[in-house]
Design a protein around this motif. Structure first.
Motif, PDB file in Angstrom:
ATOM      1  N   SER A   1      39.536  42.429  37.240  1.00 43.11           N
ATOM      2  CA  SER A   1      38.659  43.129  38.173  1.00 43.11           C
ATOM      3  C   SER A   1      37.193  42.927  37.799  1.00 43.11           C
ATOM      4  O   SER A   1      36.337  42.729  38.669  1.00 43.11           O
ATOM      5  CB  SER A   1      39.010  44.617  38.183  1.00 43.11           C
ATOM      6  OG  SER A   1      38.177  45.330  39.057  1.00 43.11           O
TER       7      SER A   1
ATOM      8  N   ASP B   1      41.346  51.757  39.920  1.00 47.56           N
ATOM      9  CA  ASP B   1      42.695  51.298  40.248  1.00 47.56           C
ATOM     10  C   ASP B   1      42.769  49.792  40.507  1.00 47.56           C
ATOM     11  O   ASP B   1      43.707  49.315  41.145  1.00 47.56           O
ATOM     12  CB  ASP B   1      43.243  52.079  41.446  1.00 47.56           C
ATOM     13  CG  ASP B   1      42.336  51.985  42.677  1.00 47.56           C
ATOM     14  OD1 ASP B   1      41.254  51.367  42.571  1.00 47.56           O
ATOM     15  OD2 ASP B   1      42.701  52.533  43.727  1.00 47.56           O
TER      16      ASP B   1
ATOM     17  N   ARG C   1      42.421  47.345  42.350  1.00 47.85           N
ATOM     18  CA  ARG C   1      42.340  46.831  43.730  1.00 47.85           C
ATOM     19  C   ARG C   1      42.459  45.310  43.799  1.00 47.85           C
ATOM     20  O   ARG C   1      41.713  44.640  44.507  1.00 47.85           O
ATOM     21  CB  ARG C   1      41.067  47.319  44.422  1.00 47.85           C
ATOM     22  CG  ARG C   1      40.974  48.832  44.458  1.00 47.85           C
ATOM     23  CD  ARG C   1      39.954  49.329  45.438  1.00 47.85           C
ATOM     24  NE  ARG C   1      39.790  50.773  45.313  1.00 47.85           N
ATOM     25  CZ  ARG C   1      38.987  51.503  46.079  1.00 47.85           C
ATOM     26  NH1 ARG C   1      38.267  50.920  47.026  1.00 47.85           N
ATOM     27  NH2 ARG C   1      38.884  52.800  45.891  1.00 47.85           N
TER      28      ARG C   1
ATOM     29  N   ASN D   1      42.626  35.596  43.413  1.00 45.21           N
ATOM     30  CA  ASN D   1      41.906  36.854  43.617  1.00 45.21           C
ATOM     31  C   ASN D   1      40.407  36.636  43.518  1.00 45.21           C
ATOM     32  O   ASN D   1      39.637  37.199  44.305  1.00 45.21           O
ATOM     33  CB  ASN D   1      42.356  37.897  42.593  1.00 45.21           C
ATOM     34  CG  ASN D   1      43.441  38.814  43.099  1.00 45.21           C
ATOM     35  OD1 ASN D   1      43.180  39.874  43.651  1.00 45.21           O
ATOM     36  ND2 ASN D   1      44.687  38.395  42.908  1.00 45.21           N
TER      37      ASN D   1
ATOM     38  N   PHE E   1      36.649  49.114  40.174  1.00 44.82           N
ATOM     39  CA  PHE E   1      37.298  50.372  40.496  1.00 44.82           C
ATOM     40  C   PHE E   1      38.301  50.774  39.412  1.00 44.82           C
ATOM     41  O   PHE E   1      38.820  49.929  38.683  1.00 44.82           O
ATOM     42  CB  PHE E   1      38.036  50.269  41.833  1.00 44.82           C
ATOM     43  CG  PHE E   1      37.144  49.949  43.006  1.00 44.82           C
ATOM     44  CD1 PHE E   1      36.418  50.940  43.635  1.00 44.82           C
ATOM     45  CD2 PHE E   1      37.027  48.648  43.474  1.00 44.82           C
ATOM     46  CE1 PHE E   1      35.591  50.647  44.729  1.00 44.82           C
ATOM     47  CE2 PHE E   1      36.222  48.335  44.566  1.00 44.82           C
ATOM     48  CZ  PHE E   1      35.502  49.342  45.183  1.00 44.82           C
TER      49      PHE E   1
END
Length: 231
Positions: A146, A86, A88, A98, A84
């Protein structure tokens, strides 16, 4: 393979795409280009079945939008990696945690978690920040985390929704290079973007959103626009 057959997509009962027919082959890197609000995110959400097509069928990672059951959608998403704009990331957990969380919720054995997490972090050059909180990292580093999180389950497809939208131009190119390396492993990578410079830096198959459809296009040299690819 990803296949759209006579696909209609609506958002809040308003038509966004009509009669889409498209095939993306294994190992392809594809840009979905269009201005903000043109439907890039809607198309990607349809691919991971957050949005159900109004008509037609979508086939992705062996699942068909016509026949998939609600309980099977999490199984589909285990075969997809989603990146994404942003990030997340869980801000109260370390970079390592994570990624580990993604594996724990799918029942991965503990002895494999460390191996998979560190391999994913190494693939984006971040094994040395495994113990850091995401907030301590730069925007580019957070996006690389991410990407590692999307990669940790060894997906068949990476879907990246404006992955460089919050980054400066040099960092954007760096992120693109990591996505290209992933693609070189045979993983389909689909990137939704309005950044013409990103596409110009690394020309690949480009689908331009136009009149509720997708048009094969190439970026014009020295210009900020696209031209249709001759049939």
């Amino acid at each position: 393979m990803i296949s759209f057959v006579n696909l209609d997509i609506e958002l809040n009962r308003k038509p966004v795409f009509s009669n889409l027919n498209l095939t993306i082959q294994p190992g392809e890197l594809v840009f979905i280009a269009g201005k903000s609000g043109s439907g890039k995110s809607t198309l990607l959400k349809t691919m991971y079945m957050e949005i159900k097509p109004k008509k037609g069928e979508l086939i992705i990672a062996g699942y068909n939008s016509r026949t998939i059951k609600k309980r099977e959608i999490p199984l589909l998403r285990r075969k997809l990696g989603i990146v994404f704009q942003d990030f997340r990331l869980l801000e109260d957990r370390s970079v390592y945690d994570n990624l580990a969380f993604v594996l724990k919720v799918t029942g991965t054995k503990e002895k494999l978690i460390r191996e998979k997490v560190m391999h994913a972090l190494e693939s984006v050059g971040l094994s040395d920040v495994a113990g850091e909180l995401p907030i301590r990292l730069s925007g580019g580093e957070q996006q690389r985390v991410s990407i590692a999180r999307a990669l940790v389950r060894e997906p068949l497809v990476i879907l990246a929704d404006e992955p460089t939208g919050n980054l400066d131009p040099d960092t954007s190119i760096e992120i693109l290079e990591y996505l290209k390396k992933i693609n070189q492993k045979g993983i389909i990578v689909v990137i939704g973007t309005h950044d013409y410079e990103l596409i110009r830096h690394s020309p690949s198959r480009t689908l331009l959103i136009q009149d509720r459809s997708l048009v094969e296009a190439s970026i014009r040299e020295g210009a900020t626009g696209f031209r249709p690819v001759p049939a």
